[in-house]
Design a protein around this motif. Structure first.
Motif, short mmCIF file in Angstrom:
data_model
loop_
_atom_site.label_atom_id
_atom_site.label_comp_id
_atom_site.label_asym_id
_atom_site.label_seq_id
_atom_site.Cartn_x
_atom_site.Cartn_y
_atom_site.Cartn_z
N PRO A 46 -24.39 -61.48 36.67
CA PRO A 46 -25.13 -60.52 35.83
C PRO A 46 -24.44 -60.96 34.41
O PRO A 46 -23.16 -61.54 34.56
N PRO A 47 -24.84 -60.49 33.22
CA PRO A 47 -24.25 -60.98 31.95
C PRO A 47 -23.09 -60.12 31.50
O PRO A 47 -23.11 -59.02 32.27
N MET A 48 -22.28 -60.66 30.83
CA MET A 48 -21.18 -59.73 30.41
C MET A 48 -21.62 -58.69 29.08
O MET A 48 -22.41 -59.06 28.37
N GLY A 49 -21.50 -57.61 29.56
CA GLY A 49 -21.87 -56.51 28.39
C GLY A 49 -20.89 -56.31 27.39
O GLY A 49 -20.11 -56.90 27.19
N ARG A 50 -21.45 -55.50 26.38
CA ARG A 50 -20.50 -55.37 25.02
C ARG A 50 -19.14 -54.50 25.52
O ARG A 50 -18.36 -54.45 24.87
N ARG A 71 -17.68 -55.83 30.46
CA ARG A 71 -17.57 -55.78 32.00
C ARG A 71 -19.12 -56.21 32.22
O ARG A 71 -19.96 -55.99 31.35
N ARG A 72 -19.25 -56.87 33.39
CA ARG A 72 -20.59 -57.22 33.64
C ARG A 72 -21.63 -56.24 33.95
O ARG A 72 -21.52 -55.08 34.40
N ALA A 73 -22.91 -56.25 33.67
CA ALA A 73 -23.86 -55.65 33.97
C ALA A 73 -23.91 -54.94 35.28
O ALA A 73 -23.71 -55.74 36.25
N ALA A 74 -24.10 -53.61 35.29
CA ALA A 74 -23.92 -52.91 36.66
C ALA A 74 -25.35 -52.85 37.48
O ALA A 74 -26.47 -52.70 36.54
N ALA A 75 -25.40 -52.88 38.62
CA ALA A 75 -26.71 -52.87 39.32
C ALA A 75 -26.70 -51.38 39.66
O ALA A 75 -26.06 -50.42 39.39
N ARG A 76 -28.12 -50.96 40.06
CA ARG A 76 -28.45 -49.77 40.83
C ARG A 76 -28.42 -48.59 39.42
O ARG A 76 -27.78 -47.43 39.58
N GLN A 77 -28.79 -49.09 38.27
CA GLN A 77 -28.63 -48.27 37.12
C GLN A 77 -30.10 -48.02 36.41
O GLN A 77 -30.35 -48.13 35.15
N ALA A 78 -31.13 -47.81 37.38
CA ALA A 78 -32.48 -47.70 36.80
C ALA A 78 -32.83 -46.90 35.70
O ALA A 78 -32.14 -45.62 35.81
N TYR A 79 -33.21 -46.99 34.78
CA TYR A 79 -33.58 -46.10 33.72
C TYR A 79 -32.29 -45.52 33.01
O TYR A 79 -32.50 -44.50 32.10
#
Length: 453
Positions: free
Chosen positions: A160-164, A167-175
């Motif tokens: 996953p990409p590095m966010g602002r 930390r790397r983008a997290a899974a299971r965060q729909a919506y």
């Protein structure tokens, strides 16, 4: 014949992009079988002086790896196609360093007939069959894709990409809105590019995967929407590159994460009245509605190779993992491959959840519409509605590309709808890609087979 005033025929958004500026370059493009943009770039002054240009028809025999498939002819002569601009598709290329326009071109052979293997022509052929019956097909695609960290080593797993936040983008965060904000600068550029290109976004949301985004497009004409998806894929990749990450439309780029789909919402309207033929005057569902579903159930197995065009595509079809593995239909049921969403009567539609985001948008829409057309034409009754968890039903669809190609190439009414020569070329290209894949030894094989068998 020269076209010094061709911009007068371009859409308003294209003219607005160039207001007060001098156009430097025009990209003359088409989509190949994989949906890759191919063509020529030329100075704007040169573009204005010519009415057409040529490309070899072998473009449609090229595999995703750059090899060339044999179409069965005795000689590989590569005759030229004649490409003429469709000015209604003129659009900015706002990521370039100079002032550049893109124009999608129509493709005909030297006798003036549409090239039958060109994906845009395949879709136009299917739409014309609807029109001959007095119908107008309407589609609304949903695009899913991943933003991922830069990856220049094919042997390294995608991350996953590095966010602002660092930390790397997290899974299971729909919506999740905060998840979207993590890579909000990419989303901002997507919006800005789309505005410059005259493309309308119906909404953007976070999907279930780490860095996975869903973008919805408003409903409309299938050819126009396929053009837009073709453009969107390019602009989304360019927006990601501005922020040190990649955008990928692979069906399954990250192990243990959900895959990316291109859900397609379908309705059909009467050309004379503008009424949705899926509902009657009292708002009740019509036989045409059921026949459309019946056609999709009957013929979808024959076109899975278009909706899931690569070996990776079938990694998306995992039971209980946010992707359908069946051809059941149901109302407001996301476990079925064919879903009827909640709607008012005028918006009655069928959602095809089978197609992957890795499919060529022209061919994905053509395949799905072809199945519905045959259902309407032949009055095919569907199976009974599925009301439970459809993951527990029989799968009813090919689960690997070789099996899908076997079904695609077997005699079927689909061949005449799409065009027999297209079926032949597409099958040859995809068979060659499967053979190339089978030459690659995966880390799984080295880990589990090298010393154990």
């Amino acid at each position: 014949m020269s076209r010094p005033d061709w911009l007068a025929q371009a859409p308003a958004h294209a003219r607005a992009f160039l207001d007060g500026r001098r156009l430097d370059e025009v990209e003359c493009i088409i989509a190949d079988l994989s949906g890759i943009a191919r063509g020529k770039a030329m100075p704007a002054a040169k573009f204005a002086t010519q009415s057409h240009f040529y490309l070899p028809n072998s473009i449609f025999q090229q595999t995703i790896t750059g090899d060339w498939a044999d179409d069965g002819d005795a000689a590989f002569l590569e005759p030229d196609m004649v490409l003429t601009p469709d000015f209604s598709t003129a659009s900015a290329a706002p990521w370039t360093a100079d002032w550049t326009m893109q124009v999608i071109h129509d493709m005909r052979d030297q006798s003036g007939e549409p090239v039958p293997v060109a994906p845009r022509n395949v879709l136009k052929r299917v739409v014309a069959l609807y029109e001959a019956q007095g119908w107008k097909p309407v589609v609304a695609p949903e695009m899913e894709f991943y933003l991922v960290a830069r990856n220049i080593d094919p042997a390294k797993p995608v991350e996953p990409p590095m966010g602002r936040s660092g930390r790397r983008a997290a899974a299971r965060q729909a919506y999740s809105m905060s998840a979207v904000d993590e890579y909000g600068r990419v989303i901002d550029d997507i919006y800005d590019f789309a505005e410059a290109m005259g493309l309308e976004i119906d909404g953007i949301l976070q999907e279930g995967g780490a860095g996975q985004v869903e973008m919805n497009l408003r409903h409309g004409d299938p050819v126009k929407l396929a053009d837009e998806i073709f453009y969107f894929k390019r602009l989304i990749r360019e927006a990601a590159l501005r922020h040190d990450c990649y955008a990928t439309f692979m069906a399954k780029p990250i192990q243990d994460e959900p895959g990316s789909a291109m859900h397609i919402h379908h309705s059909v309207v009467d050309r004379a009245t503008g009424a949705n033929i899926f509902v009657g005057p009292d708002g009740s569902e019509t036989e045409a509605f059921l026949h459309f579903i019946g056609g999709m159930q009957a013929h979808m197995p024959s076109v899975i190779a278009l909706l899931a065009p690569y070996v990776n595509s079938y990694r998306r079809y995992v039971r209980d993992f946010a992707a359908p593995v069946n051809l059941e239909w149901g109302r407001d049921n996301r476990t079925t491959g064919l879903r009827v969403p909640i709607s008012d009567p005028a918006s009655k539609r069928v959602e095809n959840r089978i197609a992957g985001m890795d499919c060529n948008p022209y061919l994905g829409l053509a395949a799905s519409l072809a199945c519905g057309y045959l259902g309407l034409r032949d009055r095919i009754a569907p199976q009974p509605q599925f009301t439970g968890d459809a993951y527990n039903s029989a799968e009813g669809m090919p689960r690997d590309l070789t099996t899908a190609l076997d079904r695609f190439e077997a005699p079927s009414p689909i061949h005449d709808v799409l065009h027999p020569h297209f079926v032949s070329i597409y099958g040859a290209v995809k068979r060659m890609e499967v053979d190339a894949f089978l030459q690659v030894i995966s880390p799984w094989e080295r880990e589990h087979l090298l010393l154990n068998v």
